[in-house]
Design a protein around this motif. Structure first.
Motif, mmCIF file in Angstrom:
data_model
loop_
_atom_site.group_PDB
_atom_site.id
_atom_site.type_symbol
_atom_site.label_atom_id
_atom_site.label_comp_id
_atom_site.label_asym_id
_atom_site.label_seq_id
_atom_site.Cartn_x
_atom_site.Cartn_y
_atom_site.Cartn_z
ATOM 1 N N TYR A 41 40.263 73.641 36.583
ATOM 2 C CA TYR A 41 39.560 74.764 37.209
ATOM 3 C C TYR A 41 40.580 75.602 37.956
ATOM 4 O O TYR A 41 41.553 75.093 38.504
ATOM 5 C CB TYR A 41 38.439 74.283 38.132
ATOM 6 N N GLY A 42 40.357 76.891 37.939
ATOM 7 C CA GLY A 42 41.298 77.820 38.551
ATOM 8 C C GLY A 42 41.532 79.012 37.657
ATOM 9 O O GLY A 42 40.686 79.367 36.826
ATOM 10 N N SER A 43 42.679 79.633 37.795
ATOM 11 C CA SER A 43 42.935 80.881 37.083
ATOM 12 C C SER A 43 43.419 80.621 35.655
ATOM 13 O O SER A 43 43.785 79.503 35.287
ATOM 14 C CB SER A 43 43.955 81.732 37.840
ATOM 15 N N ILE A 44 43.428 81.693 34.884
ATOM 16 C CA ILE A 44 43.832 81.658 33.476
ATOM 17 C C ILE A 44 44.926 82.700 33.294
ATOM 18 O O ILE A 44 44.793 83.841 33.756
ATOM 19 C CB ILE A 44 42.646 81.979 32.551
ATOM 20 N N ALA A 45 46.004 82.318 32.625
ATOM 21 C CA ALA A 45 47.112 83.249 32.449
ATOM 22 C C ALA A 45 47.708 83.109 31.056
ATOM 23 O O ALA A 45 47.763 81.999 30.499
ATOM 24 C CB ALA A 45 48.193 83.009 33.495
ATOM 25 N N LEU A 46 48.153 84.219 30.485
ATOM 26 C CA LEU A 46 48.961 84.222 29.277
ATOM 27 C C LEU A 46 50.423 84.057 29.681
ATOM 28 O O LEU A 46 50.863 84.644 30.675
ATOM 29 C CB LEU A 46 48.764 85.529 28.512
ATOM 30 N N VAL A 47 51.178 83.280 28.907
ATOM 31 C CA VAL A 47 52.523 82.912 29.329
ATOM 32 C C VAL A 47 53.534 83.176 28.216
ATOM 33 O O VAL A 47 53.283 82.867 27.042
ATOM 34 C CB VAL A 47 52.592 81.419 29.731
ATOM 35 N N SER A 48 54.663 83.737 28.615
ATOM 36 C CA SER A 48 55.852 83.848 27.774
ATOM 37 C C SER A 48 56.981 83.163 28.529
ATOM 38 O O SER A 48 57.405 83.651 29.573
ATOM 39 C CB SER A 48 56.194 85.316 27.509
ATOM 40 N N SER A 49 57.462 82.033 28.005
ATOM 41 C CA SER A 49 58.485 81.270 28.727
ATOM 42 C C SER A 49 59.633 80.953 27.777
ATOM 43 O O SER A 49 59.493 80.132 26.861
ATOM 44 C CB SER A 49 57.891 79.977 29.286
ATOM 45 N N PHE A 50 60.774 81.612 28.012
ATOM 46 C CA PHE A 50 61.918 81.481 27.116
ATOM 47 C C PHE A 50 63.117 80.956 27.884
ATOM 48 O O PHE A 50 63.556 81.565 28.861
ATOM 49 C CB PHE A 50 62.231 82.827 26.461
ATOM 50 N N ASN A 51 63.623 79.812 27.423
ATOM 51 C CA ASN A 51 64.748 79.175 28.084
ATOM 52 C C ASN A 51 66.044 79.319 27.302
ATOM 53 O O ASN A 51 67.115 79.061 27.824
ATOM 54 C CB ASN A 51 64.456 77.682 28.286
ATOM 55 N N LYS A 52 65.947 79.697 26.056
ATOM 56 C CA LYS A 52 67.153 79.950 25.276
ATOM 57 C C LYS A 52 67.866 81.144 25.876
ATOM 58 O O LYS A 52 67.236 82.154 26.186
ATOM 59 C CB LYS A 52 66.767 80.225 23.826
ATOM 60 N N ILE B 189 44.769 86.640 34.592
ATOM 61 C CA ILE B 189 43.507 87.370 34.448
ATOM 62 C C ILE B 189 42.756 87.246 35.768
ATOM 63 O O ILE B 189 42.261 86.173 36.123
ATOM 64 C CB ILE B 189 42.684 86.818 33.278
ATOM 65 N N LEU B 190 42.680 88.338 36.525
ATOM 66 C CA LEU B 190 42.147 88.292 37.888
ATOM 67 C C LEU B 190 40.637 88.113 37.936
ATOM 68 O O LEU B 190 40.113 87.502 38.867
ATOM 69 C CB LEU B 190 42.517 89.583 38.630
ATOM 70 N N THR B 191 39.942 88.671 36.975
ATOM 71 C CA THR B 191 38.488 88.793 37.096
ATOM 72 C C THR B 191 37.716 87.661 36.421
ATOM 73 O O THR B 191 36.484 87.644 36.464
ATOM 74 C CB THR B 191 38.035 90.139 36.507
ATOM 75 N N TRP B 192 38.416 86.733 35.786
ATOM 76 C CA TRP B 192 37.769 85.593 35.149
ATOM 77 C C TRP B 192 38.549 84.328 35.505
ATOM 78 O O TRP B 192 39.774 84.331 35.540
ATOM 79 C CB TRP B 192 37.745 85.746 33.625
ATOM 80 N N ARG B 193 37.838 83.241 35.728
ATOM 81 C CA ARG B 193 38.490 81.964 35.995
ATOM 82 C C ARG B 193 37.559 80.823 35.618
ATOM 83 O O ARG B 193 36.360 81.028 35.357
ATOM 84 C CB ARG B 193 38.942 81.853 37.448
ATOM 85 N N LEU B 194 38.083 79.634 35.606
ATOM 86 C CA LEU B 194 37.304 78.440 35.275
ATOM 87 C C LEU B 194 36.771 77.813 36.556
ATOM 88 O O LEU B 194 37.525 77.572 37.494
ATOM 89 C CB LEU B 194 38.174 77.431 34.518
ATOM 90 N N LYS B 195 35.477 77.559 36.597
ATOM 91 C CA LYS B 195 34.856 76.981 37.781
ATOM 92 C C LYS B 195 35.082 75.475 37.829
ATOM 93 O O LYS B 195 35.461 74.841 36.828
ATOM 94 C CB LYS B 195 33.369 77.294 37.794
ATOM 95 N N LYS B 196 34.830 74.908 39.000
ATOM 96 C CA LYS B 196 35.065 73.482 39.190
ATOM 97 C C LYS B 196 34.006 72.647 38.461
ATOM 98 O O LYS B 196 34.302 71.546 37.980
ATOM 99 C CB LYS B 196 35.057 73.163 40.694
ATOM 100 N N GLU B 197 32.794 73.162 38.362
ATOM 101 C CA GLU B 197 31.697 72.410 37.744
ATOM 102 C C GLU B 197 31.944 72.235 36.243
ATOM 103 O O GLU B 197 32.670 72.995 35.615
ATOM 104 C CB GLU B 197 30.369 73.117 37.972
ATOM 105 N N ASP B 198 31.295 71.212 35.667
ATOM 106 C CA ASP B 198 31.437 70.943 34.234
ATOM 107 C C ASP B 198 30.979 72.120 33.404
ATOM 108 O O ASP B 198 30.076 72.881 33.782
ATOM 109 C CB ASP B 198 30.631 69.689 33.847
ATOM 110 N N GLY B 199 31.570 72.233 32.255
ATOM 111 C CA GLY B 199 31.201 73.267 31.300
ATOM 112 C C GLY B 199 32.193 73.266 30.158
ATOM 113 O O GLY B 199 33.231 72.592 30.199
ATOM 114 N N ASP B 200 31.875 74.016 29.124
ATOM 115 C CA ASP B 200 32.759 74.130 27.977
ATOM 116 C C ASP B 200 33.455 75.484 27.991
ATOM 117 O O ASP B 200 33.020 76.425 28.674
ATOM 118 C CB ASP B 200 31.969 73.962 26.675
ATOM 119 N N PHE B 201 34.516 75.571 27.211
ATOM 120 C CA PHE B 201 35.329 76.791 27.257
ATOM 121 C C PHE B 201 36.120 76.919 25.967
ATOM 122 O O PHE B 201 36.638 75.919 25.442
ATOM 123 C CB PHE B 201 36.280 76.719 28.456
#
Length: 871
Positions: free
Chosen positions: A213-224, A81-93
């Protein structure tokens, strides 16, 4: 049917109730924060997800009728998600979303999972790097039904079996970050979408903020490993994010008009707009608009369809007024769901033709590997320098940039594989393209080759692989794919000199460009070149290197029939050197690589695979036994073809600017003698995976006192004459990462002074500020030459002195017996003593295409004494 509808509304109601619960429960933490929600658009199918997302890989994801789907079952596929990320400062999410399997047979694997990655960061403190290479904290659910935070595998969960049906059908994942004094408590819950009840959850306490802190991504990870790992894996929908730790960056959207490159020549504007793979229900064309009315309204002056493979929209606008800056915008309509269309724009300025500027500045690049992606320091330096034009000489992409290897088949997926890599190039430099002309020409890696001998466009043998296929000559990728690559990179160039396609219907792009009082020739030094292996069987060629130690490249390498540029491009160059129309004052040849083999290896080495393993030397060190080599991928081979090009371009007093060699150099070509022909500037690679070097154990002849041993007059490994003035050998810098900074990376800047006719080349390391008064360039630079230094053969004699009625006329000298052009140049002032290089009868033409044509003087013989007569 009715039961399906009722079930759908029950699911929807459950999710709405859950959303309201989360909203109420998190009010205290969101009143000072931000929130984001995404329900993927109904009624459309599109590979490209949207401007606020970056997909790894492009071909592995799609929006399909209201859901985001991963259409492959391979590891670490993710959408950032390019336009949203978690900042370094404290906060909830809080983040939650629906997810489930697309192929139920993929369930039951404890190492395959669906979920998210938070706090993802790369090496270079840039959101684009985070989106490609960012590493963060993983969390999600395995297809065996186990919730986890962190690494896999996890301990077996007693609720796992109960969750498997939900994994198959769909469930809601909710992830919470709750902070207290610099550490976090993390909670991941699996929720029944019908009831809104938590089925299972896991927690992690005392997680330090550095992981979060940093970016947020949805993940699909399949090793089978199923028999077909291209079967669809999972889906996502109804994404909600809330919290005071969330930061919004709307300016980071990328697309749908990703970037555009343009050129302006002879009052013809060519622009190539790069699009993503949009869907059938999106717009079919892009509009080019300018502000023309006094009320400031935008006027559409041309529309262009989107090419089905290259995803480009190409504009060609004649009679462009190049005497002023013109603001423009590209417009495109994207379907945002349920048939609603939204207009998107990319804006910029078509600069006025800088013919009245005393100095023209060209920035030149090569080797855009992703070792330093997104190369922000290069971008920032060029932005400060504000050049008049940009030239990318090849390898704008490499096969493996952006991670995830390379996909060569099937064709549609291979096209998308290339496009994702090509989009990285535009993501890096697109802001520079908005308001200045840019030239990019593909080289070998751009077409998924280590080396390429195009052989006039033929196909490489389909029954061979690796070096065997490559050395046989031709293109390994299908013609349609090669045409797509050319279209993305070169469709903004002026019309080709001769547009006749080569073999397989592959298009050509070699052309001339007049801009800023300079005349540029752009040639293709790969597409027409012969393959050495079929022509030189005794050499036992592997990847362009002779493996037979008894075979001599100097005496045996120059065989009849071997082509470099080919007859068509030689004809073009002969025309170009004589054409000084449109006020051209100086000439520049642009190509992928230089016309010599400037490289050494330790004695006894016959393949350059050792290059990446050679120790980077410290400043002042010199290896004891390096020798010049003979790499037939260089344009030192074939020698006759090389010499033909050198002899032509010096007739126009042209300098040659290129790249490819992974070793910056400033040299002068020679044919029958040294220092008689054009100068050549090979610019350094932006990032360098192949750090070649030039350390001949025998020092160059006729070098200046105190000059490095590697400068002076040399024969290259093919026996070509060359004079070396400066080389940027790889040197240990102590800067990290060493793979980026110890390999002589950077870019070139060439300043053309049209008044004095001086050409100054600068060679900057990528880590310096080029505007600093104490900037340190690579050793030997800057270098200034005169335009007239590009043709310095010893004269046999001189023709009568020219004194023209006009200032700065063009002078053309012809051999009357052969009809051949000896040279053509726009002189400085109105007098000139024309040298010639052998006895004979000559004709001089003096004048200007735009100022009354030419006066001819026939039957002229040279005299030994300079300036004995006047015309």
């Amino acid at each position: 049917m009715i039961n399906k509808i009722i079930k759908k509304y029950i699911l929807l109601f459950g999710f709405i109730v859950l959303s309201l619960m989360v909203a109420l429960n998190s009010y205290s933490m969101t009143k000072n924060g931000k929130n984001f929600s995404e329900s993927f658009p109904e009624g459309i199918t599109r590979i490209w997800i949207g401007p606020q997302y970056w997909a790894n890989r492009l071909q592995d994801w799609q929006v399909n009728n209201g859901r985001l789907e991963c259409v492959t079952s391979q590891p670490n596929r993710n959408v950032n998600i390019l336009t949203w990320r978690l900042k370094k400062e404290d906060g909830d999410f809080v983040i939650m979303f629906k997810t489930g399997l697309l192929s139920p047979e993929l369930s039951g694997d404890r190492m395959s999972w669906i979920g998210l990655r938070i706090g993802a960061r790369g090496k270079f403190n840039d959101y684009r790097d985070d989106a490609i290479y960012g590493k963060g904290l993983n969390a999600g659910i395995t297809t065996a039904g186990e919730l986890f935070i962190g690494d896999l595998p996890v301990k077996e969960d007693g609720n796992a079996k109960a969750l498997i049906p939900f994994v198959k059908k769909g469930l809601i994942l909710k992830y919470e970050l709750k902070h207290r004094k610099g550490v976090y408590k993390l909670i991941l819950s699996a929720i029944n979408p019908e009831t809104g009840k938590v089925i299972s959850s896991v927690e992690e306490d005392d997680v330090p903020y550095q992981q979060l802190y940093g970016s947020i991504a949805l993940v699909s990870s399949f090793n089978k490993k199923p028999k077909n790992n291209e079967i669809p894996s999972c889906w996502f929908d109804d994404l909600i994010m809330k919290g005071s730790k969330l930061v919004h960056y709307p300016e980071r959207k990328f697309g749908p008009i990703l970037f555009a490159q343009y050129t302006l020549s002879r009052n013809i504007l060519k622009m190539n707009a790069q699009m993503p793979p949009v869907g059938d229900k999106d717009g079919k064309e892009v509009s080019f608009q300018i502000k023309k009315n006094s009320d400031g309204n935008w006027i559409t002056i041309q529309r262009a369809p989107i090419d089905k493979d290259a995803r480009t929209a190409t504009f060609r606008i004649e009679n462009w007024d190049d005497t002023k800056d013109v603001s423009y915008r590209l417009a495109y309509s994207l379907n945002t769901g349920n048939g609603k269309m939204r207009e998107f724009y990319l804006t910029g300025t078509i600069r006025k033709n800088p013919v009245d500027k005393e100095k023209f500045v060209l920035a030149a690049f090569t080797g855009n590997n992703d070792l330093g992606f997104p190369n922000k320091e290069v971008y920032e330096a060029i932005k400060k320098l504000n050049p008049d034009m940009l030239f990318f000489s090849g390898d704008q992409i490499y096969e493996r940039v952006g991670g995830f290897g390379v996909q060569r088949a099937p064709l549609e997926k291979a096209i998308l594989d290339y496009l994702r890599k090509w989009y990285l190039y535009g993501w890096e430099y697109g802001e520079l393209f908005r308001d200045r002309p840019s030239i990019s020409i593909p080289d070998d890696h751009d077409v998924y080759h280590g080396n390429v001998w195009g052989c006039g466009g033929k196909a490489a043998p389909k029954d061979k692989r690796g070096y065997e296929a490559q050395d046989a000559g031709g293109y390994k990728m299908p013609a349609r794919w090669v045409k797509m690559v050319d279209r993305t990179q070169t469709a903004n160039l002026p019309d080709p000199y001769d547009p006749t396609p080569v073999k397989q219907g592959i298009d050509v792009y070699y052309t001339s460009l007049n801009y800023g009082g300079l005349s540029f020739a752009i040639v293709e030094d790969r597409k027409f070149k012969s393959a050495p292996k079929p022509l030189l069987p005794e050499a036992k060629v592997v990847n362009g290197w002779a493996q037979n130690p008894n075979w001599d490249p100097v005496t045996q390498g120059d065989v009849p029939g071997a082509k470099l540029l080919g007859d068509r491009q030689l004809k073009f160059l002969n025309h170009w050197v004589a054409d000084w129309s449109h006020g051209a004052k100086m000439k520049v040849l642009l190509s992928a690589t230089i016309l010599e083999d400037l490289a050494t290896l330790p004695s006894g080495e016959h393949l350059d695979e050792i290059v990446p393993r050679l120790r980077i030397l410290k400043e002042g060190e010199y290896p004891p036994d390096d020798e010049p080599v003979a790499d037939m991928d260089s344009n030192g081979w074939p020698q006759t073809g090389r010499n033909k090009v050198v002899k032509i371009i010096r007739k126009g007093f042209a300098i040659h600017i290129a790249g490819d060699q992974h070793l910056a150099s400033f040299t002068q070509y020679g044919v029958d003698d040294w220092r008689t022909s054009s100068f050549a500037f090979c610019v350094p690679a932006i990032s360098n995976i192949w750090p070649r070097r030039w350390y001949p154990k025998e020092g160059g002849k006729n070098r200046k006192p105190g000059a490095p041993k590697y400068t002076g007059d040399f024969f290259d490994g093919f026996g070509n004459r060359m004079t070396v003035y400066a080389v940027a050998n790889p040197v240990y810098t102590g800067k990290k990462p060493s793979k980026l900074y110890d390999r002589s990376t950077g870019y070139g800047i060439i300043v053309f002074n049209k008044k004095t006719r001086e050409i100054t080349s600068h060679c900057y390391p990528r880590f310096v500020d080029p505007t600093s008064p104490n900037v340190r360039e690579y050793p030997g630079w800057p270098i200034t030459i005169s335009q007239f230094d590009n043709y310095r053969r010893k004269p046999y004699g001189w023709l009568p002195t020219i004194k023209s009625d006009i200032i700065d006329p063009v002078v053309k000298v012809f051999n009357e017996k052969t009809g051949e052009l000896v040279y053509a140049v726009r002189i400085k002032g109105n007098t000139f003593d024309p040298p010639v290089f052998e006895d004979g009868i000559y004709r001089i033409e003096v004048g200007d295409d735009e100022r009354g044509g030419y006066r001819k003087y026939d039957g002229l013989r040279p005299e030994k004494k300079k300036g004995a007569k006047r015309l």
